[in-house]
Scaffold this motif. Structure first.
Motif, mmCIF file in Angstrom:
data_model
loop_
_atom_site.group_PDB
_atom_site.id
_atom_site.type_symbol
_atom_site.label_atom_id
_atom_site.label_comp_id
_atom_site.label_asym_id
_atom_site.label_seq_id
_atom_site.Cartn_x
_atom_site.Cartn_y
_atom_site.Cartn_z
ATOM 1 N N VAL B 185 0.838 -1.207 0.000
ATOM 2 C CA VAL B 185 0.000 0.000 0.000
ATOM 3 C C VAL B 185 0.871 1.255 0.000
ATOM 4 C CG1 VAL B 185 -1.805 1.279 1.227
ATOM 5 C CG2 VAL B 185 -1.815 -1.231 1.261
ATOM 6 N N PHE B 186 1.897 1.247 0.807
ATOM 7 C CA PHE B 186 2.741 2.442 0.971
ATOM 8 C C PHE B 186 3.423 2.841 -0.340
ATOM 9 C CE2 PHE B 186 6.793 4.467 2.475
ATOM 10 C CZ PHE B 186 6.214 5.614 3.017
ATOM 11 N N GLY B 187 3.802 1.860 -1.138
ATOM 12 C CA GLY B 187 4.419 2.150 -2.436
ATOM 13 C C GLY B 187 3.546 3.083 -3.270
ATOM 14 N N CYS B 188 2.237 2.858 -3.223
ATOM 15 C CA CYS B 188 1.310 3.702 -3.995
ATOM 16 C C CYS B 188 1.354 5.143 -3.495
ATOM 17 C CB CYS B 188 -0.111 3.181 -3.877
ATOM 18 S SG CYS B 188 -0.321 1.463 -4.386
ATOM 19 N N PHE B 189 1.426 5.310 -2.195
ATOM 20 C CA PHE B 189 1.447 6.668 -1.633
ATOM 21 C C PHE B 189 2.791 7.350 -1.864
ATOM 22 C CE2 PHE B 189 -2.243 4.964 0.669
ATOM 23 C CZ PHE B 189 -3.149 5.982 0.433
ATOM 24 N N MET B 190 3.868 6.586 -1.883
ATOM 25 C CA MET B 190 5.185 7.180 -2.178
ATOM 26 C C MET B 190 5.256 7.649 -3.628
ATOM 27 S SD MET B 190 7.011 7.644 0.408
ATOM 28 C CE MET B 190 8.613 8.033 -0.339
#
Lengths: 234, 234
Positions: B185-190
């Protein structure tokens, strides 16, 4: 032998809870013998006394009472050898996000489509309880929610895209063999199958073929489950 | 030392790929030293020669080349000790369904909102390639897709409900500590953070607080990553 408390219809052999079906499949997966005990919405105190909870699934394994489908699956993996449901320690925690996605993508859209059919399977006391509490959630009658279900089918099916994506080049959501991710999704489809003739999937959908494989698993256990609607007057 | 091939902007220190960020966090999770190598869309043959693939992330670990973020995470868990990314064998297979849900729920809706901003970070050749291929997918110009992004924000945020559900009583999607589900999930926000000032989350969203924790993880590694848009003329 493990006792599994299951939601039952007016016909005690009709077991339709999506969460209970997850556990039923999990017990078969682990190769554990179990006895499914009928429980009804109007019997909340019976469970509260035993385990401090008021909903099923609940299992009793000797002196151990375990409630909540996820926690039961964790208990089974930690307590018993045999094929793992989660594929290792820590994996169960990571499964929570997948479970939440299945709730919003499958379980929640299916609910209004089959709620009236669930109600029709219940004994009178449970049906009254179910109607009152579920109509509050729906904001309309069970029958109104059923009446326009055809119109919501396309968007429901479109929302299943990530499930189809996952089956690309694989037979099961968990890989070559089914495991917890499969049982989480399959429980939703068994819920619908048991209470309603309404068809959620196109026959040429890869999910339809997957569901057939799941119905055939463990000697066709799920396929032979008692249906709730065949007993209704036509 | 492991080499990680990463999508880079015209500024070689701007690394924005959501899939590469999953691997970057996974390498930190495993406590492995790595060297991030800039790679650009227009350098496809460079990778094809080395590993038979034409997209990043790719890692080279000694003689081993591994491509695809999921497969790299599996490789790291199988090859190295230290905290597990997946929580055990078999768990990686079960993570596929979660990944597909993140693709449809987070990655796909974010893409049209930030595609023009991605393009603005790229070198001229990569920008031309990106615009051509992505506008075919979008069916309109990058700028048109950006122009009405505000109007899609509410529905995007509503779609994140299962992520919020999973954080109830937990700090991370993987439980008490972050692991693969968090990095996915965090990859998308980064991806969005690096290329665009556009704010995807409300400041009082539990997902905002989770994202802050992820930005702080591993000594604030992600928080200190070079942004692509601060260099643009205002």
């Amino acid at each position: 032998m493990i006792e599994l408390y299951e939601l039952a219809g007016s016909d005690a052999e009709v077991r339709f809870s999506p969460y209970v079906w997850r556990v039923r499949m999990a017990l078969l997966h682990k190769g554990l013998a179990f006895n499914g005990l009928a429980w009804r919405f109007c019997e909340k105190t019976r469970l509260e006394t035993a385990c401090g909870g008021d909903r099923v699934p609940v299992i009793r394994d000797g002196d151990a009472w375990v409630k909540d489908s996820h926690d039961i699956a964790v208990y089974l993996d930690e307590t018993y050898d045999g094929p793992r449901l989660f594929g290792g320690k820590g994996a169960a925690e990571q499964a929570r996000l997948m479970e939440a996605f299945v709730t919003t993508t499958v379980l929640m859209p299916v609910f209004p489509m089959i709620a009236a059919d669930v109600c029709a399977c219940l004994d009178a006391d449970s049906a009254a309880y179910f109607r009152k509490t579920r109509e509050q959630v729906l904001g309309r009658t069970l029958e109104e929610a059923r009446a326009d279900r055809e119109s919501r089918l396309d968007s429901f099916r479109a929302g299943l895209a990530p499930l189809r994506m996952t089956l690309k080049g694989r037979s099961y959501f968990s890989g070559d063999t089914p495991a917890w991710a499969d049982y989480v999704v399959f429980g939703c489809f068994m819920w619908s199958r048991i209470v309603s003739p309404f068809e959620l999937l196109d026959s040429d959908d890869v999910l339809h073929a997957w569901r057939e494989r799941m119905l055939d698993a463990f000697g066709g256990h799920a396929r032979s489950a008692r249906l709730g609607y065949t007993n209704l007057p036509s």
